[in-house]
Design a protein around this motif. Structure first.
Motif: not given
Length: 502
Positions: A423-430
């Motif tokens: 699980t990753f923290k949501a970011s601006k990466a699409e």
């Protein structure tokens, strides 16, 4: 006074083409008066008839008077005749011997005659003097005369032969000019075998059909031919018919021994020629083969067979794997063994050997079967997190998975039948990238969070990605569809990147 005169002669004479010289001893009786005849003899053997042929020589003692042989008697009492040119012969009795002359007369007696005697009564012309003289010959000192044979008994016949083991050919010929007597026949047989080695070894099994033929009557020479197996063989030329063939030749069993032509003992030594046996061939009389099948769990199933056209013996296989793994298996002739499995840890390189040599097509390394189920990738996304899960089906190998999102990367090993979630923290990466290096696969997942994140970007003060174009509900529906089809997409993604939205 008239002294007895003895004459001993052993000339070698030939009567026609069939007479063999034999010697005789002649004794001459003492003459009754100064007028006398001297009688000497020699003997020959007529091989055509088995008779002894005695040549009597009668000489006239007088220089000036001819003598007439008035009476001639012989023992045995057979004809005594004088050969005459142009005629068959004339009797010795009544023959006139000129002055100081002589005559040769022939007498035939049985071949086993021990002695012969000739008595001559002569009367000289002019003065009428008479005298009786005799001579004898001892035949016992010589062997009895027997007729030349017209045939030879099969038990005494001699032969000569040729033999070519590698070609499977031979000839046998009756020696001499005489045929076998009567209905006598002598059989000979040529036989070839499968053999376990190019030197003599057992067991041996007859290959094809032995070739047998006989000599007898007008048939005085034969040719024999057999097929030779394309492998180790033994070929034997034997005395006798097909009933003499031994099949199989086994350890401690019967052997041909001196029945082989050219052997030192009987009956094989009754034929002159090279040794009538051969061992050779440059290939094994087996057909070892192996096939391989990779399993999804990384192991390899090995199938061994020994059922080819020339397989006559068991085969000792050795299967070698990586890291010293080894197993030996014996497969009987005409059989197969499908029970061997090389573990995944040792399947990097596999060799199948027979007698220390790798069999044809006997090298293999594990290859992933095309029908193995592939790992599945699923995603979960909201305005704060982006989760990716790799699920590895049961019955397969563990797989390495690399999860990359933004500037974050995580690596996991996914056991067969298990799953790993990152699980990753949501970011601006699409998007995120899932790489499965063991399978040469990459999977790109588009970050599409569920619900309305207020139009802000993820990973900061405005988590989530803006949704433009299609309605958010439609995007969500498409994401669900991709999740369901994730495994299928993964199958076709080998060596390329597949992008789907989450």
């Amino acid at each position: 006074m008239i002294r007895p005169k003895l004459s001993l002669r052993r000339p070698l004479a030939v009567l026609g083409a069939a007479l063999i010289g034999l010697a005789g001893v002649v004794a001459v009786a003492a003459p009754a008066s100064a007028h006398h005849t001297t009688i000497t003899a020699t003997a020959d053997c007529d091989k055509r008839t088995g008779e002894r042929v005695i040549t009597w020589k009668v000489e006239n003692s007088e220089r000036d008077k001819a003598v007439t042989l008035k009476r001639v008697t012989s023992e045995p009492a057979t004809d005594v005749t004088v050969p005459v040119r142009g005629a068959t012969s004339v009797p010795l009795q009544g023959y006139v011997i000129e002055k100081r002359g002589s005559v040769q007369a022939v007498q035939r007696v049985p071949g086993d005659t021990a002695t012969a005697k000739l008595t001559v009564f002569g009367k000289w012309q002019k003065n009428g003097k008479e005298a009786t003289n005799n001579g004898s010959i001892n035949l016992a000192a010589d062997r009895s005369c027997t007729p030349a044979p017209k045939c030879i008994d099969a038990s005494k016949a001699k032969y000569s032969h040729t033999f070519d083991g590698p070609k499977g050919t031979a000839t046998v010929k009756l020696d001499g000019d005489l045929p076998l007597c009567g209905e006598g026949k002598q059989w000979f047989t040529l036989v070839s075998y499968f053999a376990p080695r190019p030197q003599f070894a057992t067991p041996q099994y007859v290959y094809g059909t032995p070739d047998s033929d006989w000599i007898g009557g007008t048939q005085t020479e034969i040719e024999l031919n057999v097929e030779i197996p394309d492998c180790h063989t033994q070929v034997d030329l034997i005395w006798g018919d097909g009933e003499q063939v031994i099949d199989p030749l086994v350890e401690g069993g019967k052997r041909y021994d001196n029945k082989k032509l050219g052997s030192p003992g009987a009956p094989g030594n009754r034929s002159k020629g090279v040794q009538g046996w051969y061992n050779g061939g440059d290939k094994s009389c087996t057909t070892p083969a192996s096939t391989f099948a990779s399993n999804c769990d990384g192991s390899v199933a090995v199938s061994l067979s020994n059922d080819g056209k020339i397989s006559k013996y068991p085969v000792e296989f050795e299967i070698k794997g990586a890291d010293g793994w080894s197993k030996k298996v014996s497969v009987a002739a005409g059989k197969a063994d499908n029970s061997i499995v090389v573990p995944a840890a040792n399947a990097g390189k596999i060799e199948v050997l027979v007698d220390g040599k790798v069999v044809e097509n006997g090298t293999y390394s594990w290859q992933r079967p095309e029908d193995c189920p592939l790992p599945a990738v699923t995603t979960e996304a909201d305005c704060k997190t982006f989760a990716l899960t790799v699920t590895n089906p049961e019955g397969g190998l563990p797989v390495k998975a690399t999860f990359a999102y933004g500037d974050k990367t995580e690596t996991r090993t996914v056991a067969a039948g298990g799953s790993e979630k990152v699980t990753f923290k949501a970011s601006k990466a699409e998007s995120a990238l899932v790489t499965l290096p063991d399978l040469d696969l990459e999977l790109e997942a588009i970050y599409t969070p569920e619900g309305d994140c207020g139009g802000g970007g993820g990973g900061g003060e405005e988590p989530g990605l803006p949704v433009t174009g299609a309605a958010a509900g439609g995007i969500a529906a498409g994401a669900i569809a991709l999740l369901i089809a994730g495994a299928v997409l993964f199958v076709i993604a080998r060596r390329r990147r597949v992008t789907f939205t989450a």
